[in-house]
Design a protein around this motif. Structure first.
Motif, PDB file in Angstrom:
ATOM      1  N   PHE A  83      75.443  99.678 -11.787  1.00 60.84           N
ATOM      2  CA  PHE A  83      76.740  99.731 -11.112  1.00 60.84           C
ATOM      3  C   PHE A  83      77.910  99.986 -12.085  1.00 60.84           C
ATOM      4  CE2 PHE A  83      73.956  97.132  -8.464  1.00 60.84           C
ATOM      5  CZ  PHE A  83      74.142  97.702  -7.218  1.00 60.84           C
ATOM      6  N   LYS A  84      77.596 100.220 -13.333  1.00 57.66           N
ATOM      7  CA  LYS A  84      78.636 100.446 -14.335  1.00 57.66           C
ATOM      8  C   LYS A  84      79.374 101.763 -14.053  1.00 57.66           C
ATOM      9  CE  LYS A  84      79.176 101.162 -19.317  1.00 57.66           C
ATOM     10  NZ  LYS A  84      78.452 101.255 -20.604  1.00 57.66           N
ATOM     11  N   SER A  85      80.681 101.717 -14.125  1.00 57.63           N
ATOM     12  CA  SER A  85      81.492 102.921 -13.922  1.00 57.63           C
ATOM     13  C   SER A  85      82.774 102.795 -14.746  1.00 57.63           C
ATOM     14  CB  SER A  85      81.820 103.125 -12.441  1.00 57.63           C
ATOM     15  OG  SER A  85      82.712 102.119 -11.985  1.00 57.63           O
ATOM     16  N   SER A  86      83.575 103.825 -14.722  1.00 54.35           N
ATOM     17  CA  SER A  86      84.818 103.800 -15.507  1.00 54.35           C
ATOM     18  C   SER A  86      85.822 102.809 -14.944  1.00 54.35           C
ATOM     19  CB  SER A  86      85.443 105.202 -15.537  1.00 54.35           C
ATOM     20  OG  SER A  86      85.720 105.644 -14.215  1.00 54.35           O
ATOM     21  N   THR A  87      85.698 102.494 -13.672  1.00 57.82           N
ATOM     22  CA  THR A  87      86.629 101.551 -13.045  1.00 57.82           C
ATOM     23  C   THR A  87      86.020 100.171 -12.869  1.00 57.82           C
ATOM     24  OG1 THR A  87      85.909 102.282 -10.857  1.00 57.82           O
ATOM     25  CG2 THR A  87      87.823 103.404 -11.814  1.00 57.82           C
ATOM     26  N   ASN A  88      84.716 100.064 -13.113  1.00 54.51           N
ATOM     27  CA  ASN A  88      84.041  98.766 -12.991  1.00 54.51           C
ATOM     28  C   ASN A  88      83.265  98.538 -14.279  1.00 54.51           C
ATOM     29  OD1 ASN A  88      82.927  96.388 -12.115  1.00 54.51           O
ATOM     30  ND2 ASN A  88      81.677  97.287 -10.490  1.00 54.51           N
ATOM     31  N   ARG A  89      83.977  98.055 -15.312  1.00 52.28           N
ATOM     32  CA  ARG A  89      83.393  97.953 -16.647  1.00 52.28           C
ATOM     33  C   ARG A  89      82.460  96.765 -16.795  1.00 52.28           C
ATOM     34  NH1 ARG A  89      86.960 100.595 -20.164  1.00 52.28           N
ATOM     35  NH2 ARG A  89      85.342 100.289 -21.760  1.00 52.28           N
ATOM     36  N   ALA A  90      82.613  95.758 -15.947  1.00 53.06           N
ATOM     37  CA  ALA A  90      81.769  94.558 -16.055  1.00 53.06           C
ATOM     38  C   ALA A  90      81.246  94.170 -14.668  1.00 53.06           C
ATOM     39  CB  ALA A  90      82.567  93.415 -16.666  1.00 53.06           C
ATOM     40  N   PRO A  91      80.381  95.007 -14.104  1.00 49.41           N
ATOM     41  CA  PRO A  91      79.877  94.728 -12.755  1.00 49.41           C
ATOM     42  C   PRO A  91      78.992  93.478 -12.726  1.00 49.41           C
ATOM     43  CG  PRO A  91      78.647  96.517 -13.736  1.00 49.41           C
ATOM     44  CD  PRO A  91      79.765  96.214 -14.674  1.00 49.41           C
ATOM     45  N   ARG A  92      79.147  92.740 -11.692  1.00 52.80           N
ATOM     46  CA  ARG A  92      78.317  91.551 -11.507  1.00 52.80           C
ATOM     47  C   ARG A  92      77.430  91.695 -10.264  1.00 52.80           C
ATOM     48  NH1 ARG A  92      79.693  87.410 -14.809  1.00 52.80           N
ATOM     49  NH2 ARG A  92      81.630  87.682 -16.000  1.00 52.80           N
ATOM     50  N   GLN A  93      77.231  92.912  -9.832  1.00 52.26           N
ATOM     51  CA  GLN A  93      76.360  93.149  -8.680  1.00 52.26           C
ATOM     52  C   GLN A  93      74.920  93.397  -9.122  1.00 52.26           C
ATOM     53  OE1 GLN A  93      79.179  94.923  -9.408  1.00 52.26           O
ATOM     54  NE2 GLN A  93      80.169  95.706  -7.535  1.00 52.26           N
ATOM     55  N   LYS A  94      74.033  92.991  -8.315  1.00 56.69           N
ATOM     56  CA  LYS A  94      72.609  93.321  -8.458  1.00 56.69           C
ATOM     57  C   LYS A  94      72.004  93.265  -7.063  1.00 56.69           C
ATOM     58  CE  LYS A  94      70.809  88.655  -9.149  1.00 56.69           C
ATOM     59  NZ  LYS A  94      69.915  87.794  -9.957  1.00 56.69           N
ATOM     60  N   THR A  95      70.844  93.880  -6.888  1.00 56.33           N
ATOM     61  CA  THR A  95      70.192  93.879  -5.571  1.00 56.33           C
ATOM     62  C   THR A  95      68.758  93.379  -5.710  1.00 56.33           C
ATOM     63  OG1 THR A  95      69.443  96.170  -5.816  1.00 56.33           O
ATOM     64  CG2 THR A  95      71.590  95.816  -4.743  1.00 56.33           C
ATOM     65  N   PRO A  96      68.255  92.724  -4.690  1.00 49.98           N
ATOM     66  CA  PRO A  96      66.849  92.305  -4.721  1.00 49.98           C
ATOM     67  C   PRO A  96      65.943  93.510  -4.479  1.00 49.98           C
ATOM     68  CG  PRO A  96      67.832  91.754  -2.605  1.00 49.98           C
ATOM     69  CD  PRO A  96      68.940  92.297  -3.452  1.00 49.98           C
ATOM     70  N   GLY A  97      64.689  93.332  -4.760  1.00 52.60           N
ATOM     71  CA  GLY A  97      63.736  94.404  -4.496  1.00 52.60           C
ATOM     72  C   GLY A  97      63.483  94.567  -3.006  1.00 52.60           C
ATOM     73  N   TRP A  98      63.118  95.790  -2.617  1.00 56.04           N
ATOM     74  CA  TRP A  98      62.799  96.044  -1.212  1.00 56.04           C
ATOM     75  C   TRP A  98      61.374  95.560  -0.906  1.00 56.04           C
ATOM     76  CZ3 TRP A  98      66.642  98.422  -3.581  1.00 56.04           C
ATOM     77  CH2 TRP A  98      67.765  98.796  -2.832  1.00 56.04           C
ATOM     78  N   PRO A  99      61.159  94.992   0.264  1.00 59.04           N
ATOM     79  CA  PRO A  99      59.810  94.499   0.591  1.00 59.04           C
ATOM     80  C   PRO A  99      58.830  95.642   0.815  1.00 59.04           C
ATOM     81  CG  PRO A  99      61.276  94.303   2.491  1.00 59.04           C
ATOM     82  CD  PRO A  99      62.134  94.743   1.344  1.00 59.04           C
ATOM     83  N   GLY A 100      57.584  95.377   0.500  1.00 58.37           N
ATOM     84  CA  GLY A 100      56.534  96.364   0.759  1.00 58.37           C
ATOM     85  C   GLY A 100      56.079  96.315   2.208  1.00 58.37           C
ATOM     86  N   GLU A 101      55.464  97.390   2.673  1.00 55.87           N
ATOM     87  CA  GLU A 101      54.980  97.458   4.056  1.00 55.87           C
ATOM     88  C   GLU A 101      53.734  96.604   4.231  1.00 55.87           C
ATOM     89  OE1 GLU A 101      56.361 101.889   5.536  1.00 55.87           O
ATOM     90  OE2 GLU A 101      54.400 101.663   4.589  1.00 55.87           O
ATOM     91  N   GLN A 102      53.612  96.022   5.401  1.00 55.22           N
ATOM     92  CA  GLN A 102      52.421  95.254   5.759  1.00 55.22           C
ATOM     93  C   GLN A 102      51.924  95.745   7.113  1.00 55.22           C
ATOM     94  OE1 GLN A 102      52.462  91.016   5.262  1.00 55.22           O
ATOM     95  NE2 GLN A 102      54.089  91.076   3.724  1.00 55.22           N
ATOM     96  N   LYS A 103      50.636  96.005   7.209  1.00 50.04           N
ATOM     97  CA  LYS A 103      50.074  96.547   8.441  1.00 50.04           C
ATOM     98  C   LYS A 103      48.697  95.942   8.718  1.00 50.04           C
ATOM     99  CE  LYS A 103      52.275 101.090   7.895  1.00 50.04           C
ATOM    100  NZ  LYS A 103      52.040 102.541   7.727  1.00 50.04           N
ATOM    101  N   LYS A 104      48.394  95.852   9.993  1.00 49.76           N
ATOM    102  CA  LYS A 104      47.039  95.502  10.422  1.00 49.76           C
ATOM    103  C   LYS A 104      46.415  96.775  10.966  1.00 49.76           C
ATOM    104  CE  LYS A 104      44.364  92.080  12.999  1.00 49.76           C
ATOM    105  NZ  LYS A 104      44.423  90.873  13.858  1.00 49.76           N
TER     106      LYS A 104
END
Length: 357
Positions: free
Chosen positions: A130-151
């Motif tokens: 998330f680093k950019s010229s206007t956001n020098r110290a981003p504190r954002q992060k995202t969790p991982g996406w869940p995997g598919e589950q099927k029967k």
């Protein structure tokens, strides 16, 4: 090995790893900036058509298949490692369906064909992302996406050019033994054949076709009587059906014409498309009919059955009348292969796992 043509399994792809929020902290380097890496991708689950398998027995006892999750991201610009994919090897001819909806997800018709069953989740983004010229110290992060589950429901339909159809003890197993190198069990009692048998028939140099023998049908098979109804699905991919009839039953009270009509009736009840397939009549065990009576008995049978298609008079046990029938079958199968383009009929000529001549 026990023949298993149905199985239900659960597949679960791995979830992606979470992204990391981290900042570079070193002496004499103020405001080091973000250095949290992304999470790794979770493992996916694939199905691969294996020509060396001919049964789903492995999935009868191992029903849960889970891929590992991706690693979490770390500081110092370290991305999490992606997890390895899981590969499930299945026989060629396997149909994969969604257990809940019955929707067909894939049909494995070509050797080494690879199909995605459950997709692994993508990894989350670290704050480095998330680093950019206007956001020098981003504190954002995202969790991982869940995997598919099927029967999933797995259903095996063998790939054969020709299918043998008939009552128990009509001589189907003897016939496939006589024309190919398949060696099914043969005995003098009904339902000797308990599962489909495949054999490659050689009609000449570079001239061959695959024939399938299934357990015999009896009246009421479409409602579940006997064993044959469980395996009729294996005839749905054939190009030709051979209706084998015992012309010399041991019991004089048994009428071969009535038996033949019962088989056709059950075939139509089970599947109209299967009933509409090209079907040839094979009158077997003529060696047990006195020679002076054979012609009259064959004519009487064909007349009472009102049969209009090809008729072959053979004795599988004595190996008589087989070569003209084999050559005619090959010509029919070869012509059908020319008519059907690969994208419509992507089957291969000689599946491994069947007996070779």
């Amino acid at each position: 090995m026990k023949f298993v043509d149905e199985a239900t399994i659960d597949v679960a792809a791995g979830s992606g790893g979470a992204g990391c929020m981290s900042f570079r902290r070193e002496k004499f380097i103020p405001f080091g900036g973000p250095n949290g890496g992304d999470g790794g991708r979770g493992g996916s689950v694939y199905a691969v058509a294996d020509r060396n398998l001919n049964t789903l027995i492995d999935f009868r006892y191992a029903r849960r298949h889970e891929a590992r999750h991706g690693e979490h991201g770390r500081g110092s610009d370290q991305y999490g490692a992606a997890s390895e994919d899981i590969v499930l090897r299945m026989p060629v001819g396997t149909i994969v369906k969604d257990f809940e909806t019955g929707e067909v997800i894939a049909e494995l018709l070509v050797p080494d064909e690879r199909v995605l069953l459950a997709k692994g989740g993508d990894g989350g983004f670290g704050n480095l992302h998330f680093k950019s010229s206007t956001n020098r110290a981003p504190r954002q992060k995202t969790p991982g996406w869940p995997g598919e589950q099927k029967k999933l429901k797995l259903e095996l339909r063998v790939l054969a050019d020709v299918g043998l159809l008939g009552m128990p003890n009509a001589g189907k197993s003897t016939l496939i033994t006589a024309i190919s190198n398949a060696r099914p069990k043969i005995a003098d009692y009904p339902f000797t054949t308990l599962h489909p048998n495949l054999g490659v028939v050689r009609a000449g140099p570079e001239r061959s076709f695959v024939v399938a023998d299934i357990p015999g049908l009896i009246e009421g098979a479409s409602e579940g009587a006997g064993l044959g109804h469980q395996f009729l699905r294996h005839l749905q991919r054939t190009r030709l059906l051979l209706h084998v009839v015992d012309l010399a039953p041991f019991d004089d009270a048994v009428d071969p014409v009535a038996q033949a009509k019962a088989i056709v009736k059950e075939l139509r009840k089970y599947d109209e498309a299967l009933y509409q397939k090209p079907r040839w009549l094979v009158l077997n065990k003529l060696d047990m009919v006195p020679e002076e009576e054979r012609e009259a008995r064959v004519k009487d049978f064909v007349k009472r059955l009102r049969w209009k298609g090809p008729v072959f008079q053979i004795s599988a046990l004595a190996h008589t009348g087989l070569d003209p029938m084999v050559q005619a079958i090959y010509e029919h199968v070869a012509a059908a292969k020319v008519v059907l383009p690969p994208e419509v009929d992507p089957r291969f000529d000689t599946p491994v796992g069947v007996a070779d001549a």
